[in-house]
Every structure is written in structure tokens, then in C-alpha cells.
Design a protein around this motif. Structure first.
Motif, PDB file in Angstrom:
ATOM      1  N   PHE A 247       0.833  -1.330  -0.124  1.00  0.00           N
ATOM      2  CA  PHE A 247      -0.045   0.199   0.012  1.00  0.00           C
ATOM      3  C   PHE A 247       0.836   1.197   0.058  1.00  0.00           C
ATOM      4  CE2 PHE A 247      -3.457  -2.474   0.198  1.00  0.00           C
ATOM      5  CZ  PHE A 247      -3.877  -3.135   1.243  1.00  0.00           C
ATOM      6  N   ILE A 248       1.911   1.286   0.822  1.00  0.00           N
ATOM      7  CA  ILE A 248       2.677   2.388   0.926  1.00  0.00           C
ATOM      8  C   ILE A 248       3.550   2.694  -0.389  1.00  0.00           C
ATOM      9  CG2 ILE A 248       4.515   3.403   2.194  1.00  0.00           C
ATOM     10  CD1 ILE A 248       3.667   2.104   4.600  1.00  0.00           C
ATOM     11  N   ALA A 251       1.113   4.355  -2.813  1.00  0.00           N
ATOM     12  CA  ALA A 251       0.942   5.526  -2.352  1.00  0.00           C
ATOM     13  C   ALA A 251       2.295   6.438  -3.004  1.00  0.00           C
ATOM     14  CB  ALA A 251       0.673   5.849  -1.092  1.00  0.00           C
ATOM     15  N   TYR A 254       2.195   6.856  -6.713  1.00  0.00           N
ATOM     16  CA  TYR A 254       1.341   7.816  -6.974  1.00  0.00           C
ATOM     17  C   TYR A 254       1.821   9.321  -6.758  1.00  0.00           C
ATOM     18  CZ  TYR A 254      -2.924  10.837  -6.545  1.00  0.00           C
ATOM     19  OH  TYR A 254      -3.697  11.787  -6.730  1.00  0.00           O
ATOM     20  N   ALA A 255       2.678   9.552  -5.677  1.00  0.00           N
ATOM     21  CA  ALA A 255       2.917  10.781  -5.372  1.00  0.00           C
ATOM     22  C   ALA A 255       4.162  11.164  -6.246  1.00  0.00           C
ATOM     23  CB  ALA A 255       3.687  10.739  -3.811  1.00  0.00           C
ATOM     24  N   ILE A 259       3.046  14.619  -8.305  1.00  0.00           N
ATOM     25  CA  ILE A 259       3.841  15.991  -8.225  1.00  0.00           C
ATOM     26  C   ILE A 259       4.672  16.517  -9.380  1.00  0.00           C
ATOM     27  CG2 ILE A 259       5.542  17.060  -6.701  1.00  0.00           C
ATOM     28  CD1 ILE A 259       4.478  15.536  -4.402  1.00  0.00           C
TER      29      ILE A 259
ATOM     30  N   LYS B 200      -2.639   1.155   5.139  1.00  0.00           N
ATOM     31  CA  LYS B 200      -3.679   1.968   4.252  1.00  0.00           C
ATOM     32  C   LYS B 200      -3.704   3.410   4.701  1.00  0.00           C
ATOM     33  CE  LYS B 200      -7.253  -1.388   2.725  1.00  0.00           C
ATOM     34  NZ  LYS B 200      -8.080  -2.369   3.367  1.00  0.00           N
ATOM     35  N   ILE B 202      -1.351   5.067   6.088  1.00  0.00           N
ATOM     36  CA  ILE B 202      -0.181   5.750   5.764  1.00  0.00           C
ATOM     37  C   ILE B 202      -0.058   6.136   4.357  1.00  0.00           C
ATOM     38  CG2 ILE B 202       2.486   5.549   5.499  1.00  0.00           C
ATOM     39  CD1 ILE B 202       2.427   3.916   7.887  1.00  0.00           C
ATOM     40  N   ALA B 203      -0.742   5.026   3.526  1.00  0.00           N
ATOM     41  CA  ALA B 203      -0.901   5.441   2.013  1.00  0.00           C
ATOM     42  C   ALA B 203      -1.770   6.420   1.781  1.00  0.00           C
ATOM     43  CB  ALA B 203      -1.437   4.194   1.534  1.00  0.00           C
ATOM     44  N   ILE B 206      -0.035   9.692   2.437  1.00  0.00           N
ATOM     45  CA  ILE B 206       0.947  10.452   1.260  1.00  0.00           C
ATOM     46  C   ILE B 206       0.120  10.600   0.185  1.00  0.00           C
ATOM     47  CG2 ILE B 206       2.759   9.236  -0.134  1.00  0.00           C
ATOM     48  CD1 ILE B 206       3.574   7.185   1.890  1.00  0.00           C
ATOM     49  N   LYS B 207      -0.755   9.909  -0.253  1.00  0.00           N
ATOM     50  CA  LYS B 207      -1.617  10.407  -1.265  1.00  0.00           C
ATOM     51  C   LYS B 207      -2.140  11.775  -1.235  1.00  0.00           C
ATOM     52  CE  LYS B 207      -3.309   6.070  -2.717  1.00  0.00           C
ATOM     53  NZ  LYS B 207      -4.642   5.420  -2.998  1.00  0.00           N
ATOM     54  N   ALA B 210       0.403  14.401  -1.428  1.00  0.00           N
ATOM     55  CA  ALA B 210       0.825  14.604  -2.953  1.00  0.00           C
ATOM     56  C   ALA B 210      -0.240  15.664  -3.496  1.00  0.00           C
ATOM     57  CB  ALA B 210       0.947  13.263  -3.660  1.00  0.00           C
ATOM     58  N   ASP B 211      -1.414  15.115  -2.998  1.00  0.00           N
ATOM     59  CA  ASP B 211      -2.500  15.888  -4.061  1.00  0.00           C
ATOM     60  C   ASP B 211      -2.596  17.341  -3.446  1.00  0.00           C
ATOM     61  OD1 ASP B 211      -5.185  13.371  -3.863  1.00  0.00           O
ATOM     62  OD2 ASP B 211      -3.593  13.816  -5.543  1.00  0.00           O
ATOM     63  N   GLU B 213       0.275  19.102  -2.555  1.00  0.00           N
ATOM     64  CA  GLU B 213       1.270  19.734  -3.030  1.00  0.00           C
ATOM     65  C   GLU B 213       0.778  20.114  -4.352  1.00  0.00           C
ATOM     66  OE1 GLU B 213       4.731  17.788  -1.775  1.00  0.00           O
ATOM     67  OE2 GLU B 213       5.803  19.166  -3.309  1.00  0.00           O
TER      68      GLU B 213
END
Lengths: 384, 289
Positions: A247-248, A251, A254-255, A259, B200, B202-203, B206-207, B210-211, B213
Motif C-alpha cells: 500500500f505504502i 501511494a 502515485y505521489a 507532483i 492503508k 499511511i498510504a 501520502i496520497k 501529494a494531492d 502539494e
């Protein structure tokens, strides 16, 4: 009067009977034996004759001789014992422990002494596989292996009944004790070495207390796992950890996409703005200069220039449009002018005669604006 | 009488006598001497010994450390929890006389007596303790107490010294162990669930970052680009103004003309005109009035 007086040839016994037949004693066992022995002597030839003297009793000496020799050989064979390099010999003399024999060819007293060989160098193995309770009332399945040797052959042979079975029992007990003093988690992860060492110490203690003469060299926990019934749940914990990482990672991926994309877009926006700025300024400068140039000429001859410009413009206007000239004095006269017929009779044209630069650049502006509007419309949809 | 017969017979007799009056006790054994069933000598050690032939006879017993491995038994602990205990006992004969008196030298008899006493001892001790205590570290204590108490009885009653009572295994009866398995499973399930949720969480963090930013970057870019556009517009306007201000009326004139041209440029544009504008000045007559 004696019953056998000298000179009397007929031997008379006291009862007056005559003994006939010479030197007869009781019917002759003696004789019979002698005859048998002589025969035997004859059969065995000269060997038994060594001990033969003259008398009959020594006829049996021959047989005894043979038996004696056999006995001596037998005893000689019995008194020599080979101890293998791997072994030691525990000697019991008339039941009592007398000494321990080192490897090699050794002499013992036959019949009186008995030798019990004990293998002391061989590394022996005991295995153990059991489910057992831990300190926190969980169940764990342990697969254990014990390596041991015999340190003291005397104790091993004499002090304990079935020393190897004793070791098996004691190992089970030691292991269960140690496992029962530890929680499940350390056993399954990093506490295994400690557990094995503690078990070894405990087991060695038991072995010494029971006088087994055994030295426990290695205790090895081959496996420590959850019992089969709950293995699935334990495996799932592993899977869950992997999932968490996944999951991490997703993510972060995705980041790492979003960005840089945004930065790219930002860059583009700035570039477009700069382009617009340059464009607009250039256009303004162009138009301003055009006007100024025209103004110079106008200032030289204003009336004529004005008239010319006016007439040029208006004539173009009238030329391109539909016109109806109404030359009637005011009043309330009704006139019928079929405007729609006039319009539809002509094909609609949007002619731009002038192909001057600033009109093309105007067109370009409009194309760019349209594109930008479309972009910002789509990005404004994305930005929440 | 012939001497050799006599001597042979005599030899045989002597041998027989010797055989029944000498006996060997092995290092691993201990013996007692019985005369007409009554013990006359006890604790006879290893070696060769003498007894009266025929009248006395000798019984030998294993002097080594012996093991009694009994069947697993059920014991009750505090809190009504049953455990199945598999134990073994290390023992040896210490008082041969008492041993013989109690068991007639029958080992099976001895082990029965011993295991009964031991089980009773274990039962009492287990009943006073909880499951955890029994399973875990206090086992040494427990076992030592049991051994000591046992020895009092066994030495007195049948001459046996108990060296050690050890538990080979303490296991739960089936229904309890099912509970344990279930508990272990659910604990693991909970752990797995937690781990996944954490992942989940943490994920999502992070997402979301990101959004956020991205929004910020885009907003800033928009702001900056608008600024730049504004700058461009301003400079253009000032350029226009400074040029057109040189003759505002003329600018107005030329710009209006351009406007007329742009507005009326197709045949669908209809103009209704009166010929009295300046344009038609020369339509009526050739000279300007």
C-alpha cells in the motif's frame, strides 16, 4: 593261631573257607577302570603319556591332561579382550567395579572378571518434536535435536537404568520447562538461541543429577512454529505486513507521478503567461508604432488624410453590405422593403480583405486562448 | 573303596556346596540375605560373598537410578482448568529391608505404590496453583516441593528415595486447547487487520499530501502566470495609451472607422440609409454647398 600261618599254601580265612583264585579282592572296579583308561591311552597315542607313571591311577592323568590343556587354551582366549579405539571397557571383578580399560589389547582374569564395553567417542543423537505451552498460554510446536557423548563410561554403564532413555525424558522435560518460561513471540523470532542454550544447561544439570555420565554437547532448535491449526492465521500476519508495504509503495508511486506532473503543468502555465505577455506587448508596440507613423503623415496633411481615410472606410462598408437608400421626405408614407429577400439572396461572406499582420496575429491569439481555456477547464475539473 | 571315585564324588559335593554358598553381587545391584524367609542381612554390596548353603538364600535388586514413566494423568488446577500431565520419576532403593517388606521385591508392585503416592502429591500441588504457575517458571519450585513431600512418605513406607519428579509435558485437554487455538488465531487476525489498516492509513496520508502539494503548485503557478499576464497587459495598455494620447481625436477617428469596417462586412448586414450624410454629399450635385 593265625588263620594264615606261614607255610600254609592254602589261604584260609577265619571261617575256614579256602580262597581260591589267587590275588582276588572285591570284584574289580579298579581293574575295569584301568582297562578303559589303557584303551583311551592307546587311542590318544603318545600325547597323554607324558604324565604316565607306572601306577594305574596315573592312567587317568592323560585325560585330565588333555582337558587341562583345553581349559588353559579356553581361559587364555577368554582372558584377552580387544577394546576398540572408540570404546572403553568397564571391568567388574566378581561383580564389583575394578577398573576401566583403555583402547587396545587388554588382559582380564577370565571367569572372574566381566567387561562391559561403552562407546565414548560416538556422537549420539536424540530428536524431539512436540507441541507445548508457552508462558503466555499459547501453543508452539518445537522440533529439537540433542547431540551428546558419554563422558563417564562407569556411570553410563553402572549407575542408571537405560541412560539414553533417561536423556530423552529429561530433554522433553527441560525443553518444556524452558518453553513454559518464555512468551510465544521471542520463541518464534529472536529468542531461539537463548532458549536452546537454557535447555542445554538444564538438560546437562539433570544428566549430572541422575549420574548418567552423559555430556550434552549441542542442543539445537531446528524449528519453532505455530501449531498447524493456527498456521494459516500466522501466515496471514506475514501477508499483512507485505500488504502494508505494498500500500505504502503504491501511494509513493502515485505521489511520484502526481507532483512532477503538477510541476510540469506549472512550468507550462508560466511559459504560456510569459509568451502572452511578450505577445501582447509586441502587439501593442506594433500597433502604437503604426498609429504614430500614420499620425506623422496626418499631421502633415490632416484634412486630406482624414477625408481619404473616411471615404475608403465607408465605401468598403457600403460595398460589403446590403443597402437600401431611402430618398423620401419624412412623413407617414408606408414603404414595403423586403429585407429578408435581400439578405437571403446573397451568400453570406465574412471576408476579411485585410491580410495585415496584426489580424493574423489576432487569429493566432484567439487559437491560443481557446487552447488555454480548454486546458484550464480540464485542469479545473481535476483540482478539487 | 576306590580313591578316585571318592575323590570325584567328593569334588562334586564340594563344588555343589561352594555353588550354593558363594554368590556374586554385581556393581549395579544390592542384595539381602534371607533365612527361611526372614531377613538376616541387608544392604549387601557388590563383590563375592558367602552364605549358608540351602538354608539361606539371596535376593538381588537393581541399585541403579531407575525411572518410572507413568501414563499421562489429568489434574485440576485453580480456576477449574484441567491439565494433562505426563511425568516421570527418578528413584532408587535406599532401604532394601523396607523395600523388600513392602513389595516382596516385586518391581511392578513397587512402581504401582510409587506412582500412586506421586499422583496424590501432584494432585494436591496442582490443585493449589493456577495454570500459568504450573506451566511457567515456578515449575522448579513446584517439583522440589513435591519431591520432598514424596520422599517423606516413600522412604518411610517402602524404602525408596525419590530423586526427582519431572514433568515431561503439560498439555491442555482438547476443549481447552481448541480455545487456545482460537484465541491465537483471533489475535493474529487482529494483528493482520491492524497492520493492513496502518498501511492503508499511511498510504492515504501520502496520497493526500501529494494531492495537496499538486494543488498548491498549480495555484501558485496560476497566480504567477496571471501576474505575468497582467504585467503584459499593463505594459501594452500604457504603450497604447502613450501612443494614442498623442492625438486622441485622431485615434478615435481611425479606430471608429475600423470598427465600422469590422461590423458591417457581409451581405446579411442591411443598412437603411438616407442620402443626407456627408458620404452622399456629391450625389445630388457636383459642387459642395
Amino acid at each position: 593261631m593265625a588263620w594264615n600261618e606261614p607255610g600254609n599254601q592254602n589261604g584260609k580265612d577265619p571261617w575256614g573257607n579256602n580262597n581260591r583264585g589267587g590275588n582276588q579282592g572285591p570284584p574289580d572296579l579298579d581293574q575295569a577302570i584301568k582297562q578303559v583308561l589303557d584303551k583311551l591311552n592307546g587311542m590318544f597315542g603318545g600325547g597323554g603319556n607324558k604324565d604316565n607313571g607306572g601306577s594305574s591311577s596315573q592312567g587317568s592323568g592323560g585325560v585330565f591332561g588333555i582337558v587341562a590343556i583345553l581349559l588353559i587354551l579356553f581361559l587364555a582366549w577368554k582372558s584377552v579382550y580387544t577394546i576398540d579405539e572408540q570404546q572403553r571397557g568397564v571391568v567388574l571383578q566378581l561383580g564389583k567395579y575394578s577398573r576401566t580399560l583403555e583402547p587396545g589389547l587388554r588382559i582380564v582374569i577370565p571367569l572372574i572378571e566381566k567387561v562391559i564395553p561403552v562407546n565414548v567417542t560416538n556422537v549420539r543423537n536424540a530428536e524431539l518434536k512436540e507441541e507445548m505451552l508457552t508462558q503466555d498460554e499459547n501453543v508452539v510446536e518445537i522440533d529439537l535435536n540433542v547431540q551428546y557423548t558419554v563422558r563417564d563410561p562407569v556411570s553410563f554403564a553402572l549407575r542408571v537404568e537405560e541412560p539414553e532413555r533417561s536423556l530423552q525424558h529429561a530433554a522433553e522435560s527441560a525443553l518444556r520447562h524452558e518453553v513454559g518460561s518464555t512468551d510465544l513471540n521471542p520463541i518464534m523470532t529472536d529468542g531461539r538461541a537463548v532458549l536452546a542454550e537454557n535447555t542445554r544447561l538444564r538438560l546437562q544439570d539433570y544428566m549430572d543429577r541422575y549420574e548418567t555420565g552423559i555430556n550434552v554437547s549441542v542442543v539445537n532448535i531446528k524449528e519453532a512454529r505455530a501449531p498447524a491449526a493456527v498456521q494459516a492465521a500466522f501466515d496471514d500476519v506475514q501477508k499483512a505486513n507485505l500488504d502494508k508495504e505494498r500500500f505504502i509503495n503504491e501511494a509513493e508511486a502515485y505521489a511520484n507521478t502526481v507532483i512532477p506532473e503538477a510541476r510540469g503543468k506549472a512550468q507550462r502555465m508560466l511559459e504560456e503567461a510569459n509568451a502572452y505577455k511578450d505577445q501582447v506587448i509586441a502587439k501593442a508596440q506594433g500597433e502604437a508604432e503604426r498609429f504614430e507613423k500614420l499620425l506623422v503623415e496626418y499631421d502633415k496633411a490632416p484634412k486630406v488624410t482624414r477625408e481619404r481615410l473616411y471615404l475608403d472606410a465607408i465605401s468598403e462598408v457600403y460595398a460589403n453590405s446590403s443597402k437600401v437608400l431611402v430618398d423620401v421626405e419624412g412623413g407617414n408614407n408606408m414603404m414595403y422593403i423586403p429585407l429578408d429577400k435581400i439578405v437571403s439572396a446573397q451568400p453570406s461572406t465574412q471576408t476579411r480583405n485585410e491580410s495585415e499582420d496584426y489580424d493574423i496575429s489576432d487569429l493566432t491569439d484567439r487559437v491560443i486562448n481557446e487552447i488555454r481555456n480548454r486546458n484550464s477547464r480540464s485542469s479545473s475539473r481535476e483540482v478539487r | 573303596m576306590s580313591k578316585s571315585i571318592i575323590s570325584l564324588v567328593a569334588l562334586l559335593v564340594v563344588i555343589a556346596l561352594l555353588a550354593s554358598s558363594l554368590y556374586v553381587v554385581d556393581e549395579r545391584q544390592v542384595a539381602i540375605k534371607l533365612q527361611f524367609g526372614e531377613i538376616v542381612e541387608s544392604d549387601i554390596g557388590p563383590g563375592i560373598h558367602f552364605k549358608m548353603p540351602f538354608v539361606q538364600n539371596v535376593r538381588k535388586f537393581d541399585q541403579r537410578i531407575l525411572t518410572l514413566d507413568s501414563r499421562p494423568e489429568r489434574f485440576l488446577t485453580v480456576g477449574k482448568k484441567f491439565v494433562i500431565v505426563d511425568s516421570f520419576i527418578k528413584w532408587r532403593i535406599e532401604d532394601v529391608k523396607a523395600y523388600y517388606k513392602a513389595t516382596a521385591g516385586n518391581r511392578w508392585q513397587a512402581t504401582t505404590l510409587l506412582s500412586n503416592s506421586t499422583n496424590k502429591g501432584l494432585r494436591d500441588e496442582f490443585a493449589a496453583r493456577s495454570l500459568t504457575e504450573v506451566v511457567s517458571g515456578e515449575r522448579d519450585e513446584l517439583m522440589r516441593e513435591i519431591t520432598e513431600k514424596l520422599n517423606v512418605i516413600t522412604l518411610r513406607d517402602f524404602g525408596v528415595r525419590v530423586l526427582d519428579v519431572r514433568v515431561k509435558g503439560i498439555d491442555l485437554p482438547e476443549d481447552l486447547s481448541k480455545n487456545v487455538y482460537r484465541r491465537m488465531s483471533t489475535e493474529r487476525e487482529r494483528e493482520a487487520r491492524e497492520t493492513r489498516s496502518q498501511g492503508k492509513e499511511i498510504a492515504e496520508g501520502i496520497k493526500a499530501d501529494a494531492d495537496r502539494e499538486r494543488t498548491v503548485i498549480e495555484a501558485n503557478a496560476y497566480r504567477d502566470s496571471e501576474k505575468i499576464r497582467g504585467e503584459g497587459d499593463a505594459i501594452a495598455a500604457s504603450t497604447y495609451a502613450s501612443a494614442f494620447n498623442k492625438n486622441p481625436e485622431f485615434y478615435s477617428f481611425t479606430r471608429s472607422l475600423q470598427a465600422y469596417k469590422d461590423s458591417f462586412n457581409g451581405k446579411e448586414d442591411v443598412l437603411l440609409l438616407k442620402p443626407d450624410s456627408d458620404f452622399f454629399r456629391y450625389m445630388k450635385e457636383a459642387t459642395q454647398n
